[in-house]
Structures are given as C-alpha cells and as structure tokens.
Design a protein around this motif. Sequence first.
Motif, PDB file in Angstrom:
ATOM      1  N   TYR A 153       2.877  78.382  72.783  1.00 25.12           N
ATOM      2  CA  TYR A 153       4.009  77.449  72.811  1.00 25.12           C
ATOM      3  C   TYR A 153       3.623  76.090  73.359  1.00 25.12           C
ATOM      4  CZ  TYR A 153       6.589  81.699  71.839  1.00 25.12           C
ATOM      5  OH  TYR A 153       7.036  82.859  71.266  1.00 25.12           O
ATOM      6  N   HIS A 154       2.400  75.683  73.118  1.00 27.11           N
ATOM      7  CA  HIS A 154       2.018  74.332  73.509  1.00 27.11           C
ATOM      8  C   HIS A 154       2.942  73.333  72.829  1.00 27.11           C
ATOM      9  CE1 HIS A 154      -2.350  75.001  75.091  1.00 27.11           C
ATOM     10  NE2 HIS A 154      -1.415  75.324  75.955  1.00 27.11           N
ATOM     11  N   SER A 155       3.178  72.247  73.548  1.00 27.60           N
ATOM     12  CA  SER A 155       4.228  71.313  73.140  1.00 27.60           C
ATOM     13  C   SER A 155       4.079  70.800  71.717  1.00 27.60           C
ATOM     14  CB  SER A 155       4.281  70.142  74.119  1.00 27.60           C
ATOM     15  OG  SER A 155       3.030  69.487  74.158  1.00 27.60           O
TER      16      SER A 155
ATOM     17  N   ILE B 284      -5.372  67.531  72.809  1.00 30.42           N
ATOM     18  CA  ILE B 284      -5.002  68.723  72.034  1.00 30.42           C
ATOM     19  C   ILE B 284      -6.052  69.815  72.265  1.00 30.42           C
ATOM     20  CG2 ILE B 284      -6.205  67.902  69.947  1.00 30.42           C
ATOM     21  CD1 ILE B 284      -3.922  69.150  68.293  1.00 30.42           C
ATOM     22  N   CYS B 285      -5.617  71.064  72.365  1.00 29.85           N
ATOM     23  CA  CYS B 285      -6.585  72.145  72.590  1.00 29.85           C
ATOM     24  C   CYS B 285      -7.065  72.686  71.233  1.00 29.85           C
ATOM     25  CB  CYS B 285      -5.990  73.249  73.450  1.00 29.85           C
ATOM     26  SG  CYS B 285      -4.889  74.389  72.591  1.00 29.85           S
ATOM     27  N   CYS B 286      -8.135  73.480  71.259  1.00 33.59           N
ATOM     28  CA  CYS B 286      -8.718  73.994  70.013  1.00 33.59           C
ATOM     29  C   CYS B 286      -7.732  74.826  69.209  1.00 33.59           C
ATOM     30  CB  CYS B 286      -9.924  74.878  70.304  1.00 33.59           C
ATOM     31  SG  CYS B 286     -11.322  73.952  70.830  1.00 33.59           S
ATOM     32  N   ASP B 287      -6.925  75.606  69.922  1.00 37.92           N
ATOM     33  CA  ASP B 287      -6.009  76.475  69.206  1.00 37.92           C
ATOM     34  C   ASP B 287      -4.958  75.662  68.462  1.00 37.92           C
ATOM     35  OD1 ASP B 287      -4.985  79.145  68.552  1.00 37.92           O
ATOM     36  OD2 ASP B 287      -3.237  78.433  69.647  1.00 37.92           O
ATOM     37  N   CYS B 288      -4.393  74.678  69.137  1.00 37.78           N
ATOM     38  CA  CYS B 288      -3.394  73.835  68.470  1.00 37.78           C
ATOM     39  C   CYS B 288      -4.046  73.076  67.317  1.00 37.78           C
ATOM     40  CB  CYS B 288      -2.765  72.847  69.451  1.00 37.78           C
ATOM     41  SG  CYS B 288      -1.660  73.630  70.627  1.00 37.78           S
ATOM     42  N   HIS B 289      -5.282  72.670  67.522  1.00 42.40           N
ATOM     43  CA  HIS B 289      -6.001  71.940  66.490  1.00 42.40           C
ATOM     44  C   HIS B 289      -6.142  72.803  65.235  1.00 42.40           C
ATOM     45  CE1 HIS B 289      -9.356  69.546  64.754  1.00 42.40           C
ATOM     46  NE2 HIS B 289      -8.735  68.555  65.352  1.00 42.40           N
TER      47      HIS B 289
HETATM   48 ZN   LIG Z   1      -2.691  73.688  72.597  1.00 40.83          ZN
END
Ligand SMILES: [Zn+2]
Length: 268
Positions: free
Chosen positions: A199-201, A227-232
């Motif tokens: 649930y990253h923003s 941004i983190c790798c997962d969101c990317h």
């Molecule tokens: Zn993230």
Amino acid sequence: MKKAGLQPDHMSITGILVACSHGGLVEDGWRVFKSMKNEYGLEPRLEHYGCMVDLLGRAGLLSEAYEFVEKMPIRPNSVIWRTLLEACVNHNNLVLAKKVKKRLNKLDRYHDGDYVLLSNVRNSMRARRVNKKAGASSISVDQIIHEFISGDNSHPQSQDIRDFLDRIFESIKDTGYTPLTSNVLHDIEEEEKEHTLGYHSEKLAVAFALLSVKDTRTIRVMKNIRICCDCHSFMKHVSAKFGREIIVRDRNRFHHFINGSCSCQDYW
Ligand SMILES: [Zn+2]
Ligand SMILES: [Zn+2]
C-alpha cells in the motif's frame, strides 16, 4: 567545458559521476574519477568516493565496491557504507550486506533507515523516538489534488481503492508481477516496511486514478521520496496491462512508464 577551455571543479565532477551512476556507465565513471587527480589536479572528496560506490553498487559490482571503500584514503562515513548496503540488498547479496552492516553499526547506531532494514524492531524504535518520513504521493484528478500516505486510510474512498488495488495485484500476476519482498529491504532509506509495501502511496494514487479516470489520460503522480523497486515494477506492469502511461516524479527523477518499461531503464 573542456571544449570551452574551462577547468572542471569538484562540483562539476560530482555532477558527471552522478550522471554516470544513473546511466550505468561504469567505465566512463572510472575514467572521470581518475582524471580528477591525473588531469585536473583535484583531490577526490568524500562525495566523489560516494558517487563511485553508488556507481559500482548499482551496476552490481559489489566486491569491487567493497574493496574500493576499504581502500579509500579518506575514512568512509555512514553514507558511503549505507550506499553500499543498499546495493548489496538490492542485488540480493546478503552475505556482504551483513558484513557492511557491521561496519555501519560501528559508525552510527541510531540511523532510522538501516535500523529498520535489519533489526526491524518497531517498539524499540518508538522508544528511541527515531521517526521515519512517511511516503506521500499526490495526484490531480479533475483539478482536485488527492494526497495519499503509505498505508494510510484517510482518503474517503480508501476502502474502494484498496479493494481495487488488490484486484490490480491479481490481474498483473498474469503478466509476471511478483511482489519484490527483498525489496522491502531495498527501500531502506525512508519508507516503512511491514505490510505497507503493498500500500505504498504511489500504488494507492495509481489505483485511485484508474478507478476514477476511465479514459486513457496519462496518470501523473508526485512522490516525496524515492520510489521503491516493488512500486517501480508494479508501475511497469500496470502501464502494460491497462494500456496507460504513468509518470511518477519521485525525489530523484521522473519515471515515465509506458508499455511495461520505464524511461529510467531501471536506474534511479
Ligand atoms: Zn513502494
Ligand atoms: Zn523508472
């Protein structure tokens, strides 16, 4: 600058090294770094060593980066070690990560990021009052700015957004998306670990956009931290699956996701 006969200074070299690092240009980076002393008579400073560690680390040359830090003529600070640590985690070299973590521990014991990274002790963090910066993303839909905080439920349509986000997760599994769990570690600098990865923003913001705007307008998100790798990876898959262009402006740069890939070519 060279053509104009100008002498680069420490600052301009830093700029070039950062560019090399983000572009994955290891050879060029080395050449520029070495030229500081040999060609321009500039003594590299801590930030130049930091840039080199970042450059090598991003490229996955972890042993080389480690050796580089060991041999630095200036004493490496915690930023240098943390840069290396992040690279180790990012490239799944947990053996070296532990080694680096030990070195880092000696330097500063209370930095919030790696505190979360390897110890993950929320309560003692609270007790010591180490505060983390919450990830926040904003998006404009029909001229109204909506803000989302990672893991937060304050948006009036919060439940719908989360339900829809879960459906997105399901649907992009078909196209090969798997949550990058080690990446919970990757995102060491600022963002909370635990359940909030899902649930990253910026994920909330994009789910909201898909839910509220049905045409194919580009989705534009502003994010306060990196941004983190997962969101990317999530953004890449969503851009392909839903046929939507997504632009995320994070703390470092613009990411332009289209048809399953990003303009940063995974360097950020
Ligand atoms: Zn993230
Ligand atoms: Zn990107």
